[in-house]
Design an enzyme around this catalytic site. Structure first.
Site, PDB file in Angstrom:
ATOM      1  N   ASP A  36       0.806  -1.228   0.000  1.00 40.83           N
ATOM      2  CA  ASP A  36       0.000   0.000   0.000  1.00 40.83           C
ATOM      3  C   ASP A  36       0.832   1.268   0.000  1.00 40.83           C
ATOM      4  OD1 ASP A  36      -2.278  -1.415   0.077  1.00 40.83           O
ATOM      5  OD2 ASP A  36      -2.645  -1.177   2.225  1.00 40.83           O
ATOM      6  N   HIS A 243      28.855   3.753  -7.893  1.00 38.33           N
ATOM      7  CA  HIS A 243      27.452   4.005  -7.535  1.00 38.33           C
ATOM      8  C   HIS A 243      27.113   3.488  -6.141  1.00 38.33           C
ATOM      9  CE1 HIS A 243      26.183   4.472 -12.018  1.00 38.33           C
ATOM     10  NE2 HIS A 243      26.773   5.545 -11.525  1.00 38.33           N
ATOM     11  N   ASP A 260      29.123  12.144  -2.123  1.00 37.52           N
ATOM     12  CA  ASP A 260      28.556  12.737  -3.339  1.00 37.52           C
ATOM     13  C   ASP A 260      27.079  12.936  -3.039  1.00 37.52           C
ATOM     14  OD1 ASP A 260      27.497  13.355  -5.813  1.00 37.52           O
ATOM     15  OD2 ASP A 260      28.628  11.826  -6.902  1.00 37.52           O
ATOM     16  N   ASP A 271      24.772  19.056  -7.175  1.00 32.84           N
ATOM     17  CA  ASP A 271      25.514  17.795  -7.282  1.00 32.84           C
ATOM     18  C   ASP A 271      26.958  18.065  -6.860  1.00 32.84           C
ATOM     19  OD1 ASP A 271      26.449  15.302  -7.980  1.00 32.84           O
ATOM     20  OD2 ASP A 271      26.153  15.546 -10.141  1.00 32.84           O
ATOM     21  N   HIS A 354      35.192   7.308 -15.549  1.00 36.44           N
ATOM     22  CA  HIS A 354      33.967   8.034 -15.926  1.00 36.44           C
ATOM     23  C   HIS A 354      34.345   9.351 -16.576  1.00 36.44           C
ATOM     24  CE1 HIS A 354      34.289  10.787 -12.437  1.00 36.44           C
ATOM     25  NE2 HIS A 354      34.565   9.741 -11.698  1.00 36.44           N
ATOM     26  N   HIS A 358      28.608  16.478 -16.764  1.00 35.04           N
ATOM     27  CA  HIS A 358      27.275  16.275 -17.351  1.00 35.04           C
ATOM     28  C   HIS A 358      26.506  17.562 -17.135  1.00 35.04           C
ATOM     29  CE1 HIS A 358      25.686  15.694 -13.237  1.00 35.04           C
ATOM     30  NE2 HIS A 358      26.711  14.878 -13.013  1.00 35.04           N
ATOM     31  N   HIS A 365      21.365  14.500 -13.958  1.00 39.57           N
ATOM     32  CA  HIS A 365      21.996  14.339 -15.276  1.00 39.57           C
ATOM     33  C   HIS A 365      20.997  14.982 -16.235  1.00 39.57           C
ATOM     34  CE1 HIS A 365      24.566  10.639 -13.946  1.00 39.57           C
ATOM     35  NE2 HIS A 365      24.873  11.752 -13.316  1.00 39.57           N
ATOM     36  N   GLU A 391      33.881  17.030 -12.411  1.00 41.46           N
ATOM     37  CA  GLU A 391      33.994  16.015 -11.371  1.00 41.46           C
ATOM     38  C   GLU A 391      35.012  14.915 -11.651  1.00 41.46           C
ATOM     39  OE1 GLU A 391      30.601  13.305 -11.058  1.00 41.46           O
ATOM     40  OE2 GLU A 391      29.494  14.560 -12.454  1.00 41.46           O
ATOM     41  N   TYR A 395      40.340   6.278  -8.620  1.00 47.34           N
ATOM     42  CA  TYR A 395      39.852   5.152  -7.817  1.00 47.34           C
ATOM     43  C   TYR A 395      40.871   4.030  -7.958  1.00 47.34           C
ATOM     44  CZ  TYR A 395      35.987   8.199  -8.926  1.00 47.34           C
ATOM     45  OH  TYR A 395      35.217   9.327  -9.110  1.00 47.34           O
ATOM     46  N   ARG A 412      37.035  11.779  -5.387  1.00 49.20           N
ATOM     47  CA  ARG A 412      36.393  12.573  -6.442  1.00 49.20           C
ATOM     48  C   ARG A 412      36.131  13.951  -5.862  1.00 49.20           C
ATOM     49  NH1 ARG A 412      32.832   9.329  -7.765  1.00 49.20           N
ATOM     50  NH2 ARG A 412      30.927   9.950  -6.682  1.00 49.20           N
ATOM     51  N   GLU A 414      33.810  17.266  -6.972  1.00 49.42           N
ATOM     52  CA  GLU A 414      32.781  17.653  -7.944  1.00 49.42           C
ATOM     53  C   GLU A 414      32.185  19.003  -7.588  1.00 49.42           C
ATOM     54  OE1 GLU A 414      29.316  15.044  -8.083  1.00 49.42           O
ATOM     55  OE2 GLU A 414      28.816  15.813 -10.077  1.00 49.42           O
TER      56      GLU A 414
END
Ligand code: GLY
Ligand code: MN
Ligand code: MN
Length: 444
Positions: A36, A243, A260, A271, A354, A358, A365, A391, A395, A412, A414
């Site tokens: 529900d 991710h 991030d 971002d 990467h 963007h 994005h 960004e 790694y 990173r 960004e």
């Protein structure tokens, strides 16, 4: 945004449709989470861009002559007790500046009449499950009335192409919302950094979810509706999972944390990524990699200005990162050759897999073509009031030949950049990137 803004956007869109074109724009569906329980509703970005209406189950139809019709949930006392007040079709024209409004249940009955006599139907291609089928049905209904003189449109056109181009350029109002979103997010990052140092200093156990909670608190405290995307809070080696989501990983003395996270404010995303030592002090190897990523980001910033290409910041980043990887021994000079070889052969990809940027806007994005409209396959020429992220990252997963001191370090940095005539405005620098400034902040 005011009435007048949405009217101006609808008029600009209408001008693209041609005098006999018609556009159909549904909002997002309500998504079930379990039994529900639904996911929090967020309107479709295209739909919201054109009318600012926040209720589910709504459609906007805009004709080339500028006439607009909203289909929305009808007033329903019983449902409103459970789900909240509905605007309803009667109040919609005055509230939203649309020319007409109907209960959403009348969509199938009204659409064929609206389509009759139009030459082209515009709708967002490949974004709403089942929309093509519904358009087919409406067209079929118009054709079925051909003997009564109905004329069905003969062309289907992708509305995304038009709206993407409009949304790519932010006006002053949008920029001011995006600046505020970035400021809120920057303040949230600062709070997370300070909480991390404070808890580790006092010997309390600290987990990724503590910092996730701190970010969310700061977002909501300042009026943001929700995070613009699921926050990444990655302790130590988790930062090498691109991710990763904030989970239950422990923050340990001597390790880095990558956050991030950015809030969404009034429909616009921010971002930001920062990487910092959990205890507030970078180790030697951490600092060496951090300095390299920061230098590569500075090269990206320097390459971002009106007239440059979208790919320029990425290429500037790659040059710095590839050289640094050779200098620090992440990549072997003797076998791989020069920085140009490393770039040509994509050897950097082992540690930087990467892209650097963007578009940023209503969607994190964001929409907008990355190639020039009149120069297919050529990277987009940046123009003032476009907004993009910068960004770069590194790694380091353990592998043969990779110095152990760097193993499991993920970094990173960004920021969000508004393109200006002679450079860019970094709207997310309310949280520092300079490693000394981060250490000072975390001591406080
Ligand atoms: N947070 C998503 C991204 O950085 O692209
Ligand atoms: Mn990003
Ligand atoms: Mn990000």
């Amino acid at each position: 945004m005011t009435h007048a803004h949405y009217l101006a956007r609808r008029a600009a869109l209408a001008a693209h449709l041609g005098p006999h074109g018609i556009a159909i724009v549904p909002t997002a569906p309500v998504q079930q989470r379990n039994r529900d329980n639904d996911f929090q509703f967020r309107p479709d970005s295209y739909f919201h861009y054109l009318c600012g209406f926040n209720e589910p189950q709504a459609w906007l139809v805009i004709r080339g002559d500028g006439h607009s019709t909203l289909f929305c949930q009808p007033k329903d006392l019983e449902r409103e007790i459970w789900d909240g007040i509905r605007l309803g079709p009667q109040a919609a024209p005055a509230a939203l500046g649309v020319d007409a409004a109907f209960p959403v249940e009348q969509l199938d009955a009204e659409l064929p009449g609206l389509l009759d006599g139009c030459d082209a139907v515009w709708f967002p291609f490949a974004t709403h499950k089942g929309l093509e089928t519904r358009v087919d049905q409406w067209l079929g209904n118009v054709r079925a009335r051909a003997r009564q003189g109905a004329v069905a449109p003969q062309r289907l056109c992708d509305l995304c192409a038009v709206l993407d181009e409009m949304r790519l350029f932010k006006d002053e109002r949008e920029l001011s919302t995006m600046r505020r979103a970035a400021q809120i997010s920057a303040a949230a990052h600062i709070r997370a950094m300070q909480l991390s140092a404070r808890m580790l200093r006092s010997g309390q156990p600290l987990f990724e979810y503590h910092l996730d909670a701190e970010l969310l608190h700061a977002f909501r405290q300042h009026g943001s509706q929700y995070p613009a995307y699921p926050s990444i809070v990655a302790a130590g080696a988790n930062a090498c999972v691109l991710h990763y989501r904030a989970d239950a990983g422990a923050l340990r003395d001597g390790e880095l944390v990558l956050i991030d996270a950015g809030c969404e404010l009034d429909g616009y995303a921010s971002d930001i990524t920062r990487t910092f030592p959990a205890n507030g002090r970078f180790s030697g190897p951490q600092r060496a990699l951090y300095d390299l990523v920061l230098a590569s980001q500075q090269a990206a910033v320097a390459a971002t200005r009106a007239g440059a290409r979208f790919n320029d910041p990425h290429e500037a980043t790659l040059k710095v990162l590839a050289q640094g990887m050779l200098d620090l021994g992440l990549l072997d000079k003797n076998t791989l050759g020069s920085v140009d070889d490393v770039i040509a052969n994509k050897n950097y990809f082992q540690f930087y897999m990467h892209r650097t940027s963007h578009w940023l806007g209503m969607d994190v994005h964001d929409c907008g073509a990355y190639t020039e409209p009149r120069e297919p396959k050529a990277s987009r020429i940046l123009q003032a009031n476009m907004v993009l992220t910068l960004e770069p990252g590194i790694y380091v997963r353990p592998a043969a030949g990779v110095p152990e001191a760097f193993h499991h370090i993920g970094i990173r940095i960004e920021d969000d950049a508004v393109v200006t005539a002679d450079g860019c405005e970094l709207i997310s620098r309310g949280v520092p990137v300079d490693p000394d400034a981060i250490e000072t902040l975390m001591r406080g």
